[in-house]
Design a protein around this motif. Structure first.
Motif, PDB file in Angstrom:
ATOM      1  N   ARG A 159      -4.287  20.155  84.397  1.00  0.00           N
ATOM      2  CA  ARG A 159      -2.873  20.067  84.015  1.00  0.00           C
ATOM      3  C   ARG A 159      -2.713  19.686  82.545  1.00  0.00           C
ATOM      4  O   ARG A 159      -1.760  19.022  82.160  1.00  0.00           O
ATOM      5  CB  ARG A 159      -2.160  19.049  84.906  1.00  0.00           C
ATOM      6  CG  ARG A 159      -2.904  17.751  85.089  1.00  0.00           C
ATOM      7  CD  ARG A 159      -2.371  16.858  86.172  1.00  0.00           C
ATOM      8  NE  ARG A 159      -1.020  16.394  85.968  1.00  0.00           N
ATOM      9  CZ  ARG A 159      -0.525  15.280  86.511  1.00  0.00           C
ATOM     10  NH1 ARG A 159      -1.286  14.525  87.297  1.00  0.00           N
ATOM     11  NH2 ARG A 159       0.707  14.914  86.296  1.00  0.00           N
ATOM     12  N   LEU A 160      -3.648  20.132  81.723  1.00  0.00           N
ATOM     13  CA  LEU A 160      -3.621  19.768  80.309  1.00  0.00           C
ATOM     14  C   LEU A 160      -2.385  20.272  79.593  1.00  0.00           C
ATOM     15  O   LEU A 160      -1.958  19.686  78.586  1.00  0.00           O
ATOM     16  CB  LEU A 160      -4.878  20.295  79.609  1.00  0.00           C
ATOM     17  CG  LEU A 160      -6.212  19.711  80.071  1.00  0.00           C
ATOM     18  CD1 LEU A 160      -7.362  20.351  79.298  1.00  0.00           C
ATOM     19  CD2 LEU A 160      -6.239  18.193  79.886  1.00  0.00           C
ATOM     20  N   ASP A 161      -1.784  21.353  80.088  1.00  0.00           N
ATOM     21  CA  ASP A 161      -0.593  21.904  79.443  1.00  0.00           C
ATOM     22  C   ASP A 161       0.698  21.263  79.937  1.00  0.00           C
ATOM     23  O   ASP A 161       1.777  21.583  79.438  1.00  0.00           O
ATOM     24  CB  ASP A 161      -0.526  23.419  79.663  1.00  0.00           C
ATOM     25  CG  ASP A 161      -1.657  24.152  78.949  1.00  0.00           C
ATOM     26  OD1 ASP A 161      -2.111  23.644  77.900  1.00  0.00           O
ATOM     27  OD2 ASP A 161      -2.078  25.217  79.430  1.00  0.00           O
ATOM     28  N   GLU A 162       0.587  20.357  80.898  1.00  0.00           N
ATOM     29  CA  GLU A 162       1.780  19.674  81.415  1.00  0.00           C
ATOM     30  C   GLU A 162       2.141  18.492  80.529  1.00  0.00           C
ATOM     31  O   GLU A 162       1.314  17.953  79.795  1.00  0.00           O
ATOM     32  CB  GLU A 162       1.529  19.190  82.850  1.00  0.00           C
ATOM     33  CG  GLU A 162       1.304  20.312  83.849  1.00  0.00           C
ATOM     34  CD  GLU A 162       1.075  19.785  85.265  1.00  0.00           C
ATOM     35  OE1 GLU A 162       1.391  18.601  85.509  1.00  0.00           O
ATOM     36  OE2 GLU A 162       0.561  20.549  86.098  1.00  0.00           O
ATOM     37  N   SER A 163       3.397  18.077  80.613  1.00  0.00           N
ATOM     38  CA  SER A 163       3.868  16.966  79.799  1.00  0.00           C
ATOM     39  C   SER A 163       3.157  15.659  80.176  1.00  0.00           C
ATOM     40  O   SER A 163       2.990  15.336  81.356  1.00  0.00           O
ATOM     41  CB  SER A 163       5.374  16.773  79.975  1.00  0.00           C
ATOM     42  OG  SER A 163       5.806  15.590  79.320  1.00  0.00           O
ATOM     43  N   ALA A 164       2.773  14.909  79.161  1.00  0.00           N
ATOM     44  CA  ALA A 164       2.152  13.607  79.389  1.00  0.00           C
ATOM     45  C   ALA A 164       3.130  12.622  80.020  1.00  0.00           C
ATOM     46  O   ALA A 164       2.714  11.635  80.623  1.00  0.00           O
ATOM     47  CB  ALA A 164       1.637  13.048  78.066  1.00  0.00           C
ATOM     48  N   MET A 165       4.401  12.910  79.906  1.00  0.00           N
ATOM     49  CA  MET A 165       5.408  11.990  80.442  1.00  0.00           C
ATOM     50  C   MET A 165       5.412  11.994  81.965  1.00  0.00           C
ATOM     51  O   MET A 165       5.988  11.101  82.597  1.00  0.00           O
ATOM     52  CB  MET A 165       6.803  12.360  79.913  1.00  0.00           C
ATOM     53  CG  MET A 165       6.870  12.525  78.394  1.00  0.00           C
ATOM     54  SD  MET A 165       6.179  11.125  77.476  1.00  0.00           S
ATOM     55  CE  MET A 165       7.430   9.890  77.812  1.00  0.00           C
ATOM     56  N   GLY A 166       4.779  12.990  82.574  1.00  0.00           N
ATOM     57  CA  GLY A 166       4.716  13.063  84.032  1.00  0.00           C
ATOM     58  C   GLY A 166       3.589  12.265  84.644  1.00  0.00           C
ATOM     59  O   GLY A 166       3.477  12.175  85.872  1.00  0.00           O
ATOM     60  N   LEU A 167       2.756  11.638  83.814  1.00  0.00           N
ATOM     61  CA  LEU A 167       1.654  10.824  84.318  1.00  0.00           C
ATOM     62  C   LEU A 167       2.153   9.457  84.756  1.00  0.00           C
ATOM     63  O   LEU A 167       3.194   8.980  84.313  1.00  0.00           O
ATOM     64  CB  LEU A 167       0.596  10.649  83.227  1.00  0.00           C
ATOM     65  CG  LEU A 167      -0.096  11.917  82.715  1.00  0.00           C
ATOM     66  CD1 LEU A 167      -1.006  11.576  81.547  1.00  0.00           C
ATOM     67  CD2 LEU A 167      -0.882  12.593  83.826  1.00  0.00           C
ATOM     68  N   SER A 168       1.386   8.795  85.611  1.00  0.00           N
ATOM     69  CA  SER A 168       1.716   7.429  86.005  1.00  0.00           C
ATOM     70  C   SER A 168       1.488   6.494  84.816  1.00  0.00           C
ATOM     71  O   SER A 168       0.862   6.873  83.822  1.00  0.00           O
ATOM     72  CB  SER A 168       0.843   6.983  87.176  1.00  0.00           C
ATOM     73  OG  SER A 168      -0.506   6.828  86.750  1.00  0.00           O
ATOM     74  N   GLY A 169       1.967   5.250  84.943  1.00  0.00           N
ATOM     75  CA  GLY A 169       1.816   4.298  83.851  1.00  0.00           C
ATOM     76  C   GLY A 169       0.364   4.047  83.489  1.00  0.00           C
ATOM     77  O   GLY A 169      -0.008   4.017  82.314  1.00  0.00           O
ATOM     78  N   GLY A 170      -0.477   3.873  84.500  1.00  0.00           N
ATOM     79  CA  GLY A 170      -1.893   3.645  84.248  1.00  0.00           C
ATOM     80  C   GLY A 170      -2.562   4.849  83.616  1.00  0.00           C
ATOM     81  O   GLY A 170      -3.415   4.708  82.723  1.00  0.00           O
TER      82      GLY A 170
END
Length: 273
Positions: free
Chosen positions: A162-173
């Protein structure tokens, strides 16, 4: 023991003149003083941080922990009314010299903040942002940098598809580990961490702590933490600060098991702070 404690004429510990048997210091503060307008936030700080070790800075809120950390890569420069005296030596050269290359020094001294701060762009673009700034533009090289540093930060297996997905969709950790990978991508020598797990849950905190222990194989890590248990778990050395002064600095086991200053003992045992 790696260090010796000197005592002054009053038989008190002289923390400013501790001697170490190994002089592999990567960054040193000498007679460092800092003011915000008329308020002095750091008072005559003298401390040496050793290469490939984890050093924690502990103390009550407002004692100067984060201020000291920000001095190590000149982040206080942007604060209006901030005045600094003394020296911060990085590999023997004063970061505050008139001819210091601030851009290069900030590349070599990375910073991780309390709240994860990924850029609002893809995971891949977060990692390659720094190298691009430093004129690394070859796609194959950038791909290798991305994979290498996501692996270093122990997040590659979680994001490789998912490298092309927004980093904002990751969990806090995950965001915090991404920020660590982003800092590593420009090949720093030192990582500064300002309460990097304060906003994370226990599971994410454990992953970051395990990562920090692994990172010291290649990097020097200096961490501000309000969590004394965390300092005890991951640090080789611990510095205790109070009201802008360095009260005591030494091996973590000594600081927690046999503090030489009453203030240190009172803080560690929960009598104040």
């Amino acid at each position: 023991m790696v260090f010796k404690i000197k005592k002054n004429n009053n038989n008190e510990i002289d923390h400013q003149n501790q001697e170490f048997s190994n002089n592999e210091y990567v960054i040193e503060c000498k007679n460092l003083n800092l003011w915000y307008e008329d308020t002095q936030a750091l008072i005559n700080i003298n401390i040496e941080f050793r290469k490939n070790k984890v050093s924690s800075i502990i103390g009550p809120s407002g004692c100067g922990k984060s201020t000291l950390l920000r001095c190590l890569n000149r982040m206080n420069d942007v604060i209006e009314g901030c005045k600094i005296e003394g020296e911060v030596l990085f590999n023997g050269k004063n970061l505050y010299a008139s001819n210091a290359d601030i851009r290069l020094n900030r590349k070599k001294i990375g910073m991780i903040f309390q709240k994860p701060n990924p850029f609002p762009m893809s995971i891949y673009d977060n990692i390659t942002y720094g190298p691009k700034i430093h004129r690394v533009l070859d796609k194959d090289i950038l791909d290798k940098i991305s994979e290498k540093n996501l692996k270093r930060a122990v997040i590659w297996d979680e994001v490789k598809d998912r490298l092309d997905e927004s980093a904002m969709g990751l969990s806090g950790g995950q965001q915090q580990r991404l920020c660590i990978a982003r800092a590593l991508a420009v090949e720093p020598e030192i990582l500064l961490m300002d309460e990097p797990t304060a906003s994370l849950d226990p599971i994410a905190t454990q992953k970051i702590e395990e990562l920090i222990l692994d990172l010291k194989k290649e990097w020097t890590v200096i961490i501000v933490t309000h969590n004394m248990q965390q300092a005890a778990r991951i640090s080789d050395y611990t510095c205790f600060m109070y009201l802008g002064e360095l009260i005591e600095f030494g091996e973590t086991t000594q600081i927690f098991e046999n503090p030489q200053k009453k203030l240190t003992e009172n803080y560690i045992t929960g009598r104040f702070g």
